[in-house]
Scaffold this motif. Sequence first.
Motif, PDB file in Angstrom:
ATOM      1  N   GLY A 537     -49.359  51.853  72.798  1.00  0.00           N
ATOM      2  CA  GLY A 537     -49.800  53.157  73.286  1.00  0.00           C
ATOM      3  C   GLY A 537     -51.205  53.509  72.833  1.00  0.00           C
ATOM      4  N   VAL A 538     -51.626  54.722  73.199  1.00  0.00           N
ATOM      5  CA  VAL A 538     -52.966  55.214  72.858  1.00  0.00           C
ATOM      6  C   VAL A 538     -52.915  55.882  71.498  1.00  0.00           C
ATOM      7  N   PHE A 539     -53.791  55.463  70.614  1.00  0.00           N
ATOM      8  CA  PHE A 539     -53.807  56.015  69.265  1.00  0.00           C
ATOM      9  C   PHE A 539     -54.956  57.004  69.117  1.00  0.00           C
ATOM     10  N   GLY A 540     -54.840  57.852  68.109  1.00  0.00           N
ATOM     11  CA  GLY A 540     -55.775  58.966  67.967  1.00  0.00           C
ATOM     12  C   GLY A 540     -57.226  58.562  67.927  1.00  0.00           C
ATOM     13  N   ASN A 541     -57.545  57.489  67.212  1.00  0.00           N
ATOM     14  CA  ASN A 541     -58.940  57.043  67.129  1.00  0.00           C
ATOM     15  C   ASN A 541     -59.439  56.528  68.472  1.00  0.00           C
ATOM     16  N   GLN A 542     -58.528  56.011  69.303  1.00  0.00           N
ATOM     17  CA  GLN A 542     -58.919  55.478  70.600  1.00  0.00           C
ATOM     18  C   GLN A 542     -59.217  56.587  71.604  1.00  0.00           C
ATOM     19  N   ALA A 543     -58.564  57.725  71.464  1.00  0.00           N
ATOM     20  CA  ALA A 543     -58.822  58.839  72.376  1.00  0.00           C
ATOM     21  C   ALA A 543     -60.300  59.213  72.347  1.00  0.00           C
ATOM     22  N   LYS A 544     -60.858  59.242  71.165  1.00  0.00           N
ATOM     23  CA  LYS A 544     -62.286  59.567  71.034  1.00  0.00           C
ATOM     24  C   LYS A 544     -63.152  58.520  71.720  1.00  0.00           C
ATOM     25  N   GLU A 545     -62.740  57.256  71.630  1.00  0.00           N
ATOM     26  CA  GLU A 545     -63.549  56.162  72.174  1.00  0.00           C
ATOM     27  C   GLU A 545     -63.591  56.151  73.697  1.00  0.00           C
ATOM     28  N   THR A 546     -62.668  56.860  74.354  1.00  0.00           N
ATOM     29  CA  THR A 546     -62.663  56.864  75.823  1.00  0.00           C
ATOM     30  C   THR A 546     -63.839  57.630  76.409  1.00  0.00           C
ATOM     31  N   GLY A 547     -64.470  58.496  75.611  1.00  0.00           N
ATOM     32  CA  GLY A 547     -65.535  59.341  76.133  1.00  0.00           C
ATOM     33  C   GLY A 547     -65.024  60.590  76.816  1.00  0.00           C
ATOM     34  N   ILE A 548     -63.703  60.749  76.917  1.00  0.00           N
ATOM     35  CA  ILE A 548     -63.122  61.956  77.512  1.00  0.00           C
ATOM     36  C   ILE A 548     -63.161  63.057  76.457  1.00  0.00           C
ATOM     37  N   PRO A 549     -63.694  64.246  76.786  1.00  0.00           N
ATOM     38  CA  PRO A 549     -63.849  65.297  75.774  1.00  0.00           C
ATOM     39  C   PRO A 549     -62.526  65.730  75.158  1.00  0.00           C
ATOM     40  N   VAL A 550     -62.609  66.232  73.947  1.00  0.00           N
ATOM     41  CA  VAL A 550     -61.405  66.610  73.212  1.00  0.00           C
ATOM     42  C   VAL A 550     -60.633  67.706  73.934  1.00  0.00           C
ATOM     43  N   GLU A 551     -61.326  68.625  74.620  1.00  0.00           N
ATOM     44  CA  GLU A 551     -60.601  69.699  75.301  1.00  0.00           C
ATOM     45  C   GLU A 551     -59.713  69.164  76.412  1.00  0.00           C
ATOM     46  N   VAL A 552     -60.131  68.059  77.041  1.00  0.00           N
ATOM     47  CA  VAL A 552     -59.311  67.465  78.097  1.00  0.00           C
ATOM     48  C   VAL A 552     -58.061  66.844  77.496  1.00  0.00           C
ATOM     49  N   TRP A 553     -58.233  66.140  76.379  1.00  0.00           N
ATOM     50  CA  TRP A 553     -57.063  65.564  75.696  1.00  0.00           C
ATOM     51  C   TRP A 553     -56.085  66.664  75.267  1.00  0.00           C
TER      52      TRP A 553
END
Length: 977
Positions: A537-553
């Motif tokens: 699955g997607v891990f917390g550190n990887q969410a940042k690496e996607t370039g998708i802003p935190v508000e979207v996550w």
Amino acid sequence: MAALHARKGDVQALKVDAAAHLYGKKLIFTAASSLSDVISKGSNPFATNTILFSAGELQLSEPSAAATFLAGGRNALPLSTLKWVDWSEAVLRPATYLGGEALAAAEAELAAALGAGELNGAKAGLAEVFVFATLLPLGLRKRLPQQLDDFVTAVAAAPAVQAAVPEVGCDDGAAVVGLWHDDAAAYTAARPKRPIPGRRNILITSALPYVNNVPHLGNIIGCVLSADVYARYCRARGHNCIYVCGTDEYGTATETKALEEGLTCQQICDKYHAIHAGIYDWFDIDFDRFGRTPTRAQTKIAQDIFKSLQSRGQLVQQEMQQLYSEAAGKFLADRFVTGTCPKCGYEDARGDQCDGCGNLLNPTELIRPKCKLTGTTPVMRSTRHVFLDLPQLSPQLQEYITNTSAQGGWSANCVTLTNAWMRDGLKLRCITRDLKWGTPVPLEGFEDKVFYVWFDAPIGYISITANYTPDWEAWWKNPKDVELVQFMGKDNVPFHTVIFPATLLGTGGEWTMMRNISVTEYLNYEGGKFSKSRGTGVFGNQAKETGIPVEVWRYYLLANRPEQADTDFKWSDLAAKNNSELLANLGNFINRALMFVSKFFDGVVPGATAAGQAEAEELGKVVGPKVDEYLAAMERIKLKEGLRLVMSISADGNKFLQDTKPWVAVKEDKDKCATLVATSVGMVRLLSALMAPYMPSLSAKVLQQLNLPYEANVALSDELVAGCRRPQSLVPAGHAIGTPGPLISTISDETVAELRARFGGNQAEDEAAAAAAAGGAKPGDKKAAGGKGAGADKKGGAAAAGGEKKAAREGAVDVSWLDVRVGVITKAWKHPDAESLYVEEVDVGEPQPRQVVSGLVKYIPTAEALVGRRVVLLCNLKPAAMRGVQSQAMVLAASSADGAQLELLEPPAGAKVGERVSWPGFPGEPEEQLNPRKKVFEAIQPDFTTDAGCVAVYKGAPFTTSAGPVKVASIVGASIK
């Protein structure tokens, strides 16, 4: 020559270095390795300094003292300069740490000074430098109103500042913000909150994440993010609350991880605590304290609780048989044993719990157990342990559960799980283990044992609070004045509703017991499961690496929060929610409203006039009750419902613009247009407050465009709540807004394909893919995604996600493109999050039934009436999440022209389940999956109807099965969809 010793990126050092450049003095800067390094080299008796300035034998530890020394002494400076230098240190700096009313007041004072010309960003002197440096971290975080942001930008261009910034490492924005975060945490820790008599005092905890791995999205939504939303809401409503959490670091899992990585237990905990803290910081989780369990406070409090239980006869000692590894020379704790689950047959069950069925286990129950350390088969040996006498505590515990679950409104899943434990009868619970890494057991003969982590870990909430404030008992031993609200996933429920309360009750003390508990089900990943141990699955550190802003996550996870049933993370769903909800609804309304002010009113909010009042008041009548519903939902911790209402209010704003057409009114009736625009801007301000608990970073961007200070305008005050019924009054006439601009960016199909391929479910492979793509295209780069970059790679493109792309179908769209089949409903139930929807499981002749969400409640009053019904389904629609539940097909029904009647399409009795429906004259194989962007079904559906004989037809051709045509009961000339 003067010298400055400080941390790189510290704005306190920037003040002194810029002062040296202002006054033409030489200054040597030396980077400190840590704050303790700065303190140890100086002579400040209070150890409160962040910088050390020296000139000969002179040592100074305050930036104001060092700067004025460089200026020639305080007598050499005007009183006006000294005023702002001292004020920035004594008032502004603490206010940036505290936020809230303190920051709002300081920002207002600065705004007045700028307006009066007392400070001037274009003529930066020492006063301006001090104010600028103090504000810089907030500016980098986009948390400043426009006027102050413009001031910071202007001072940043001054030669002295330009020279100083790189010298002290303040050109690294992340370092500046990171140090500021650390200093803010240290400052607030020195000023802990206490319960206030007469106020609502809320103690919020989220399940302590275990320290042996990187948290994944399921962990984040299940615990820390959900609690953060509620804590932010409580603060915004003016409740006195603290939110504490931290890493759970003791136990076998840490020892196992340490062996895997060749580190000591302490080194593993240090490593992963920092990883957790960094991820939660990026996700904007605003703890009052994020601590750790291995502390002196933990040892003392846990041992004191143990001694109280011992003195009151609530503990018993027993000999027990335990697995012993002769090869390792020690008893094996739960996680050092693996084997086959005796309940479900899962072959890789752990000694404490089975990942296959979720049941708690004892290592001795496992079939064919193996020692995880040596791979050998362990033997049984006798060992002595301490047990919590849960049967003795059962009556007292049952009374607590019965009363509190009703008063606190525990969720149904929580009550069900708790009652199952109580119904089956409580047994003695072992609370000691044969380990080294844990809290020592203060009992003679148990020197080589520690507390079991599930006895010890919940006490971590208390010890982390004790490390936040020495007056921790005011929070934890004050049930009359403090509410305890806890957040967790369903697998943690029994430990918080049975074992931990029983432990506290057993001491006989007056503890603050959990009143309300918010429990989530599981968030799954693309049809599978997240797994910390397997890296899926997607891990917390990887969410940042996607370039998708935190508000979207944050938005996606909270909109998809598994409150009553498991939900599924899907990249396509994340993109859809971003594009059709955040962008098309919320972002669209805010941008339209503010751009109108900028374009037609020179960026100044017009005053509402008599004209247009009726429309504004009508909007207030719609929005006001929804705000009341929002507050009620948040008080009940119905976070998905609260977010749904935010988006509904935003949709009301869009509808208001469409209905009132200010772009027409501006040409025909400027006074009416002024009222309409003032109303729209008021709605933007209201939305910024309502969305702030969910998306604080997006709220900050909106308020910057509104040119309003953050802290004061995210407060959900009674004044704002009352004012929402007159939205035209929420922003004063004459207020100058900032610069409007886009808030949300589209997530393309190419990006979805790239991300799905890159994050294919294995953390190690994901990291390798990320490394391989380093220096290549970023997510969202359409050219790269379609060329030879990451998107076209075997591991990185759409081809990898879905196989070789099928050639585009040629010819006109007709009904042969559709995959329509005969099915039978095997199960049906009410949608957990929508009163008007049912969820059905439908057998369509496949190995697994399809899950379908249908809006049938209005026409079929009970779910039971659906079970066993033979139906016709459209099966090649793209699966979609409907209010958090995935729908994999569509049940076709016929409705009358006025919508009052609805009947399901019924295949003839002899039609086989799973067979395809066809239409004479329209041959061809259906598409594997309809492309939603081509709107194929929408093009075909208008030609679906029923003829005079109630037969379903397409352009006169009947819906045909092997047993005859498909019909409806009675509606002629119906619309079918």
